[in-house]
Motif scaffolding. Structure first.
Motif, PDB file in Angstrom:
ATOM      1  N   TYR A 182      -4.055  -0.884  -4.024  1.00 36.96           N
ATOM      2  CA  TYR A 182      -2.802  -1.547  -3.662  1.00 36.96           C
ATOM      3  C   TYR A 182      -1.952  -1.705  -4.915  1.00 36.96           C
ATOM      4  N   ARG A 221      -9.982  -0.157  -1.698  1.00 33.52           N
ATOM      5  CA  ARG A 221      -8.680   0.449  -1.403  1.00 33.52           C
ATOM      6  C   ARG A 221      -7.680   0.049  -2.477  1.00 33.52           C
ATOM      7  N   GLN A 246       0.873  -1.173   0.000  1.00 35.28           N
ATOM      8  CA  GLN A 246       0.000   0.000   0.000  1.00 35.28           C
ATOM      9  C   GLN A 246       0.903   1.212   0.000  1.00 35.28           C
TER      10      GLN A 246
END
Length: 113
Positions: A88, A86, A24
């Motif tokens: 990555y 999210r 990340q």
């Protein structure tokens, strides 16, 4: 031989294979500030700049990186993936240039004897 427990992908909706590292990104990839406080826009032309990220998952054949390590990699050689909304980046272990060293303890001399 027992399994190594540093391959902890708990909480990830995927199981990483081979030598893959899921990271990340740290901070914002847009504009940056120099140490003097000057704002450098994201469109500014500069040499190849490496990026820092935190390892959030590692595959079973990864030998030098554990979950939680800060890694340095070339952002031009990356594959992006979205998991649970999210973002990555998926890397191969060989694409990681360095792992951040642990900081020296505040009351130690910092010398290796």
């Amino acid at each position: 031989m027992t399994a190594v427990s540093h391959h902890d992908d708990a909480g990830l909706p995927i199981r990483l294979l081979h030598d893959r590292v899921l990271v990340q990104l740290e901070g914002n990839e847009g504009e940056r500030r120099s140490t003097a406080g000057i704002v450098i826009p994201a469109t500014a032309s500069m040499g190849r700049r490496l990026s820092w990220a935190s390892a959030v998952g590692v595959g079973p054949n990864v030998r030098s990186i554990v979950v939680g390590d800060r890694v340095l990699f070339d952002p031009d050689d990356r594959s992006e993936v979205e998991l649970h909304g999210r973002g990555y980046v998926m890397l191969r272990e060989r694409d990681v240039h360095a792992v951040a060293a642990a900081r020296v303890e505040p009351d130690s001399t910092g010398l290796y004897l």
